[in-house]
Write an enzyme that holds these catalytic residues in place. Structure first.
Site, PDB file in Angstrom:
ATOM      1  N   HIS A  69       7.562   0.401  22.339  1.00 50.96           N
ATOM      2  CA  HIS A  69       7.057  -0.751  23.088  1.00 50.96           C
ATOM      3  C   HIS A  69       6.066  -1.535  22.231  1.00 50.96           C
ATOM      4  CE1 HIS A  69       5.235  -2.622  26.836  1.00 50.96           C
ATOM      5  NE2 HIS A  69       4.216  -2.712  25.993  1.00 50.96           N
ATOM      6  N   GLU A  70       5.105  -0.844  21.637  1.00 51.31           N
ATOM      7  CA  GLU A  70       4.081  -1.542  20.843  1.00 51.31           C
ATOM      8  C   GLU A  70       4.689  -2.190  19.608  1.00 51.31           C
ATOM      9  OE1 GLU A  70       1.533  -2.182  22.312  1.00 51.31           O
ATOM     10  OE2 GLU A  70       1.476  -0.614  23.836  1.00 51.31           O
ATOM     11  N   HIS A  91       6.317  -5.437  20.448  1.00 50.01           N
ATOM     12  CA  HIS A  91       5.416  -6.575  20.686  1.00 50.01           C
ATOM     13  C   HIS A  91       5.300  -7.482  19.461  1.00 50.01           C
ATOM     14  CE1 HIS A  91       4.001  -6.430  24.692  1.00 50.01           C
ATOM     15  NE2 HIS A  91       3.418  -5.241  24.605  1.00 50.01           N
ATOM     16  N   GLU A 114       5.830  -8.246  27.857  1.00 55.24           N
ATOM     17  CA  GLU A 114       5.814  -6.825  28.213  1.00 55.24           C
ATOM     18  C   GLU A 114       7.219  -6.316  28.525  1.00 55.24           C
ATOM     19  OE1 GLU A 114       3.354  -4.947  27.714  1.00 55.24           O
ATOM     20  OE2 GLU A 114       1.971  -6.572  27.267  1.00 55.24           O
ATOM     21  N   ASP A 158       9.220  -3.400  26.727  1.00 53.65           N
ATOM     22  CA  ASP A 158       9.770  -2.235  27.434  1.00 53.65           C
ATOM     23  C   ASP A 158      11.239  -2.025  27.084  1.00 53.65           C
ATOM     24  OD1 ASP A 158       7.435  -1.557  28.711  1.00 53.65           O
ATOM     25  OD2 ASP A 158       7.966  -2.465  30.645  1.00 53.65           O
TER      26      ASP A 158
HETATM   27 ZN    ZN Z   1       2.681  -4.089  26.024  1.00 57.03          ZN
END
Ligand code: ZN
Length: 679
Positions: free
Chosen positions: A519-520, A523, A580, A584
């Site tokens: 997830h990070e 980003h 986000e 995900d």
């Molecule tokens: Zn996030």
């Protein structure tokens, strides 16, 4: 204090933390660390119809929201365990002993002072009198700037925000940053929307403001008139503020200008007086996130009577000090912000609040003790190994994309390679030696800690960027990607069950912390992150065609999530949560790739589930969470994260790998015909 950054946390739902599986202590804890829990499932639900309730159903039934919480999920469980450790550390540190080191004295005395409700009640408003008098003594509008500077120094969020930050277009430079602010409601839209819920909340807010002023000594009639004036004042600020969705676009919040240009936007406000009084070093240029807001300030200075300024500043001061004021203030503050806005029924025990305040105000002093107690070298090494596996998988994913041209792929891979990672805790701890912490002055302690933080941030202007710095404290159950640093950060607090277990198969850990890492990393390539290059500069590295393809694919996510309803009339905002949701989806996909790379042919079932099934169950279970309706309404209006149920459903609906793992048929709810796919 909110800082002007576009750091993107995985979730905002949690603070603080407990017993790492990497823990070397706490053998005495009775229950021990939790295990991966298949009894959390509800097998009466078809996973292809509703995977979230299949993965979490029994957990949800067994874990209602406690009276003193707005939401209750796996993040909160872990934060509670972490808080127990911090509690032990602080109780010990609070005991007066000649042998206490300087750090122990500070965190111990801060905590003890905060805990002493009796002493706080006995003193009444006396500790706040010097600041109240400062506002009362304002004699003309020329003094407003200086007064706001004094309030900003102690952490009061009046009128606007001023701090430092990396220049969007030159990530090696730290410049001054100006941002909108000054509201008491969570977002500008709360002042502007006309639906019955919003109108009701505004009425309750005005009543709350009046009661706080009354507690601070005003007569009831006066307090009501003053609350009306404050509503009028804050509504004008709200009208001059940029909306949350637009604020996600870095180009829309980047307006670098010289000090004279800023002054020209708002000549009525004495900027030089402000900058000097707040203790800013000399500087030439400043990023003004939204110049329109500066004009709004000018109109406020010119059009608002001095008496209303005094009223507004008094409200902001009392509001911001409420946690350290006598019980009637904390109770009234709870009644509006926790009860009305989030549905919480009861206030949390004082000790829990004080542990959290210590974490907020002296986070790296407390965090150092936490790390000494819990986090071993093994934890760091194992996490780094998983980060490597995830980075490799994202690289493979980028190379395989059919919608991206080779030139952009090359640039994306350069950016991926340049991502650095920080695991557990800072290499260099913050030095709080200049902050005076007294055992009998809780409000003053908080003010002095804020002052330290404000000046620490301002002192960075014009200095080289400190790449070792952390934006979260070590016990935090959270993680973040910083687009300007191009780094990913995982505090020790999250490197534990249910995210990471030392005693389970890889499938479970890749579905948990693996997905968090993915997830990070993703980003760096979401609607925001993708606009920054490998060096953290706001600079387009895309071909026009690829950018067009990317935006189209992202629009698919925005539409998908906008269809999720959380309460009557309340929907997820697909544009606000786009980054986000992208993270995900990409995170889950590359975490699964990394798992399959890692296990090779070892596809044996465990407890009757294949590795793929266990991966998805683990992923689903980190998001098990019950929530009050008010909390969900607040979340979808203000938060960039979708509610947990949709963080699970929204992702698996887009994954053929999920549908294959659970033999879903096309057209079933978790296997829609049109799936979205970016990364
Ligand atoms: Zn996030």
């Amino acid at each position: 204090m909110f800082k002007f950054t576009i750091v993107i946390p995985l979730t905002v739902c949690a603070l603080v933390a407990q017993t790492a599986l990497f823990a070397q202590t706490n053998a005495s804890r009775v229950s021990g660390p939790p295990q991966f829990d298949l009894t959390a499932l509800d097998k009466s639900v078809d996973p292809c119809t509703d995977f979230y309730h299949y993965a979490c159903g029994t957990w949800l039934k067994k874990n209602p929201v406690p009276a003193d919480q707005a939401m209750w999920g796996r993040f909160n469980e872990l934060a509670d365990r972490n808080r127990d450790i911090l509690h032990e550390i602080l109780e010990q540190a609070a005991k007066p002993a000649a042998s206490r080191d300087a750090t122990t004295q500070k965190i111990g005395d801060y905590y003890a002072a905060c805990l002493d409700e009796k002493a706080i009640d006995a003193k009444g408003l006396a500790p706040l009198q010097p600041q109240l008098a400062g506002i009362r003594n304002l004699k003309d509008k020329a003094q407003i700037a200086g007064e706001i500077a004094r309030l900003h120094e102690i952490g009061v969020g009046a009128l606007f925000q001023f701090s430092s930050g990396q220049d969007f277009k030159d990530s090696n430079a730290v410049i001054a940053q100006f941002d909108q602010g000054g509201l008491g409601l969570p977002d500008r839209d709360y002042y502007l929307k006309d639906d019955p819920k919003s109108v009701e909340i505004r009425q309750k807010y005005a009543a709350h403001v009046a009661r706080m002023l009354e507690l601070a000594g005003e007569k009831p009639d006066q307090s009501k008139a003053d609350a009306d004036a404050i509503m009028k004042f804050e509504t004008a600020l709200a009208k001059g503020s940029l909306d949350l969705v637009s604020r996600r676009d870095p180009e829309k919040v980047y307006h670098r200008m010289g000090k004279p240009e800023l002054a020209a936007l708002s000549p009525a406000f004495h900027w030089n007086e402000y900058f000097t009084s707040v203790g800013a070093p000399a500087f030439e240029s400043i990023n003004v996130s939204y110049p329109e807001f500066v004009k709004t300030i000018n109109a406020a200075v010119e059009g608002t009577p001095l008496a209303d300024w005094r009223t507004y500043l008094t409200w902001q001061l009392v509001h911001s000090s409420a946690p350290f004021l006598p019980t009637p203030f904390t109770q009234e503050n709870f009644n509006f912000y926790a009860k009305t806005l989030a549905g919480t029924e009861a206030m949390r025990p004082r000790w829990k609040r004080c542990v959290d305040f210590t974490d907020q105000d002296l986070g790296e002093a407390l965090g150092k003790k936490y790390v000494e107690k819990t986090f071993g070298a093994e934890g760091k090494a194992r996490t780094l190994k998983m980060v490597d596996a995830l980075e490799k998988a994202l690289g493979q994913d980028i190379e395989k994309l059919d919608w991206m041209t080779p030139a952009t792929k090359q640039a994306a891979l350069v950016k991926l390679k340049a991502i650095t990672n920080k695991i557990g805790y800072p290499d260099r701890w913050r030095d709080y030696s200049s902050v005076a912490i007294k055992p009998d002055d809780p409000l003053g302690n908080s003010f002095r800690a804020n002052e330290f933080e404000v000046h620490r941030e301002l002192d960075k202007i014009g200095k080289p960027v400190d790449r070792l710095e952390w934006q979260m404290t070590p016990p935090t159950v959270n993680a973040y990607y910083d687009p300007q640093m191009n780094n990913i950060n995982f505090p020790a607090g999250i490197l534990q069950p249910p995210f990471f277990y030392t005693n389970v198969d890889d499938a479970v850990n890749f579905g948990g912390i693996g997905m968090v890492i993915g997830h990070e990393l993703t980003h760096g390539f979401d609607d925001q992150g993708s606009q920054f290059d490998a060096h953290g500069n706001l600079k387009n590295w895309w071909t026009d065609k690829d950018n067009e393809e990317f935006r189209q694919r992202e629009a698919c996510f925005a539409d998908e999530y906008s269809g999720f309803s959380v309460a009557p009339g309340a929907f997820v905002n697909g544009k606000l949560t786009l980054g986000e949701n992208t993270a995900d989806n990409g995170g889950a996909r590359i975490a699964l790739m990394a798992l399959l790379n890692t296990i090779g042919n070892n596809t044996a079932k465990i407890d009757g589930y294949t590795p793929e099934q266990r991966f998805f169950l683990s992923f689903g279970q980190i998001w098990c969470e019950n929530a009050r309706e008010e909390a969900l309404r607040l979340l979808v209006q203000t938060n960039e994260h979708s509610p947990p149920e949709f963080r699970v459903k929204g992702v698996v609906e887009n994954m053929p790998e999920f549908q294959k793992a659970f033999s879903c048929k096309p057209g079933q709810p978790m296997a829609p015909v049109h799936a979205c796919h970016v990364w």
